[in-house]
Write a protein that holds these residues in place. Structure first.
Motif, PDB file in Angstrom:
ATOM      1  N   ASN A 117      30.836  29.018  46.230  1.00 42.97           N
ATOM      2  CA  ASN A 117      30.192  30.312  45.995  1.00 42.97           C
ATOM      3  C   ASN A 117      29.101  30.707  46.993  1.00 42.97           C
ATOM      4  OD1 ASN A 117      31.363  31.155  43.218  1.00 42.97           O
ATOM      5  ND2 ASN A 117      30.776  29.011  42.951  1.00 42.97           N
ATOM      6  N   SER A 274      28.736  30.947  34.114  1.00 43.02           N
ATOM      7  CA  SER A 274      30.153  31.127  33.786  1.00 43.02           C
ATOM      8  C   SER A 274      31.029  30.549  34.889  1.00 43.02           C
ATOM      9  CB  SER A 274      30.468  32.612  33.570  1.00 43.02           C
ATOM     10  OG  SER A 274      30.389  33.338  34.786  1.00 43.02           O
ATOM     11  N   ILE A 275      30.572  30.636  36.118  1.00 41.28           N
ATOM     12  CA  ILE A 275      31.311  30.067  37.247  1.00 41.28           C
ATOM     13  C   ILE A 275      31.231  28.547  37.223  1.00 41.28           C
ATOM     14  CG2 ILE A 275      31.475  29.984  39.767  1.00 41.28           C
ATOM     15  CD1 ILE A 275      30.311  32.837  39.788  1.00 41.28           C
ATOM     16  N   MET A 278      33.881  27.261  35.068  1.00 32.96           N
ATOM     17  CA  MET A 278      35.194  27.208  35.726  1.00 32.96           C
ATOM     18  C   MET A 278      35.323  25.945  36.572  1.00 32.96           C
ATOM     19  SD  MET A 278      35.614  31.200  36.910  1.00 32.96           S
ATOM     20  CE  MET A 278      37.133  30.831  37.788  1.00 32.96           C
ATOM     21  N   ARG A 281      35.972  23.055  34.195  1.00 35.27           N
ATOM     22  CA  ARG A 281      37.335  23.097  33.659  1.00 35.27           C
ATOM     23  C   ARG A 281      38.335  22.549  34.669  1.00 35.27           C
ATOM     24  NH1 ARG A 281      40.537  22.426  29.461  1.00 35.27           N
ATOM     25  NH2 ARG A 281      42.226  23.969  29.260  1.00 35.27           N
ATOM     26  N   ALA A 282      38.134  22.851  35.937  1.00 37.88           N
ATOM     27  CA  ALA A 282      39.056  22.404  36.984  1.00 37.88           C
ATOM     28  C   ALA A 282      38.813  20.959  37.397  1.00 37.88           C
ATOM     29  CB  ALA A 282      38.922  23.309  38.206  1.00 37.88           C
ATOM     30  N   SER A 285      37.497  19.003  32.701  1.00 35.48           N
ATOM     31  CA  SER A 285      37.825  19.831  31.553  1.00 35.48           C
ATOM     32  C   SER A 285      36.774  19.797  30.451  1.00 35.48           C
ATOM     33  CB  SER A 285      39.198  19.452  30.983  1.00 35.48           C
ATOM     34  OG  SER A 285      39.573  20.360  29.971  1.00 35.48           O
TER      35      SER A 285
END
Length: 398
Positions: A117, A274-275, A278, A281-282, A285
């Motif tokens: 980012n 929120s990023i 992600m 999760r990747a 998890s």
């Protein structure tokens, strides 16, 4: 399919553990592995942790997932420990925190966030720094640069050189990695006036601080160790913090840590967080639950909380006392080198100033296992091996 692959060297510290384990010498000493040990050389389970686990055994009613960011009640625990009870950042909801698999997991999440980012991501780390920092950031595609930190001549801090390098070479948007306390591997900490100067630099240059807080409570106190971090957090617009509960709760194998993000506004922090979700999760998890449940149980129970704080103080006092005892024993020996700087360092680790040749002699002739860099785990010293250690160091130093 795999015929082209070549074996790579294993982690040198893990190799030290194996070498120590296989050494038949009854006087052998392990000062390599980075875990706390008591005076019997054992890594104990804290009484507060055992009591919390008993409560969980009785009350826990599910092993379902706890969510990408961990249990929602865990985040306030992380934030209060890091920033204090009366933090305006917490009150203004400018900090969001995720539970992670240890401090290492927190650093990996932070690295993935930075790498994905920030434009042309580059991170500045101390020379030296914890060995795993480099592969973590490299794996996220981040350019790594080093700033001066350890002075081998004085066994102290090269702060003027550090500031000169950063002022001359950092660019807006770069990340700077700082150790909150108990610098790993040197044991040499930034003083509060250094944090003041670095805060001014972060603001002037437009940098993103990433603070690694792996040893809170092992230096001078739970609040005292966070003084620099809190000063900077209150003044800079953005910050990432990776913290670990492995050491101060003694739950190494439970893999419990936190990654926190601070921004100028609640909305900005929420968007960035929120990023982060992600990235989690990747990656893995969901975080493991047990360690965080133990920490939360202790922090929400007044009696357990007080017992835990006392246990942290006991571990801290033992480490600081060992520093003084080792310096005194070396001073009384025939050693020609002044090791008084060891008592001024903080945390489990000490850059001892021993050369590679001296370290290898300690290992081969005396079965004393220290990292090749001369970094030793002070917590591995006991009343029974202190004199043997001091005499052995005196012998190899001359």
């Amino acid at each position: 399919m795999f015929k082209h692959l070549k074996a790579v060297p294993g982690d040198p510290l893990l190799a030290l553990i194996i070498a120590h384990r296989n050494d038949p010498n009854p006087k052998k000493i392990d000062l390599g592995v980075g875990v706390y040990k008591d005076n019997s050389g054992h890594t104990p389970i804290l009484n507060s942790v055992k009591k919390a686990e008993a409560i969980l055994l009785e009350q826990e009613d599910s092993k379902s997932y706890i969510g990408i960011n961990g249990a929602p009640e865990f985040a306030p625990v992380v934030q209060t420990l890091l920033l204090g009870e009366n933090s305006k950042i917490i009150a203004d909801k400018r900090i969001f925190s995720a539970q992670t698999p240890g401090g290492t997991g927190a650093l990996k999440v932070a690295a993935d966030f930075i790498g994905a980012n920030l434009a042309n991501p580059k991170i500045w780390v101390s020379d030296p720094t914890w060995g795993n920092h480099l592969p973590i950031f490299k794996s996220s595609g981040i350019e790594i640069a080093a700033y001066p930190y350890y002075d081998a001549q004085t066994n102290g801090l090269r702060f003027d050189d550090m500031m000169a390098t950063l002022k001359a070479e950092v660019k807006a948007g770069d990340t700077i990695l700082l150790h909150a306390c108990c610098h790993n591997p040197t044991g040499i900490d930034l003083k509060i006036e250094h944090w003041h100067a670095l805060t001014d630099l972060v603001l002037e240059k437009g940098l993103l601080p990433l603070v690694d807080a792996a040893y809170q409570g092992f230096g001078d106190g739970l609040d005292e160790d966070m003084a620099g971090l809190r000063y900077m957090a209150e003044r800079v617009p953005s910050m990432l913090i990776a913290n670990s509960f492995s050491k101060n709760f003694g739950i190494y194998r439970e893999r419990c840590g936190g990654m926190s993000i601070i921004a100028e506004t609640t909305e900005e922090a929420s968007n960035a967080f929120s990023i982060v979700g992600m990235a989690i999760r990747a990656n893995y998890s969901m975080p493991p639950a047990h360690g965080a449940s133990v920490v939360y149980t202790i922090m929400q129970d007044k009696a357990l909380h007080a017992e835990w704080e006392a246990e942290v103080a006991t571990m801290r006092d033992r480490i600081n006392d060992l520093r003084h005892k080792l310096v005194e024993s070396l001073a009384k020996s025939s050693c020609t080198k002044d090791f008084s700087f060891i008592k001024d360092q903080r945390g489990m680790f000490s850059y001892s100033g021993l050369t590679l040749e001296q370290v290898l002699r300690l290992r081969n002739e005396f079965s004393i296992y220290i990292a090749d860099t001369g970094r030793m785990n002070i917590a591995g010293i006991t009343d029974d091996n202190l004199e043997y250690l001091a005499e052995s160091i005196a012998t190899v130093v001359g």
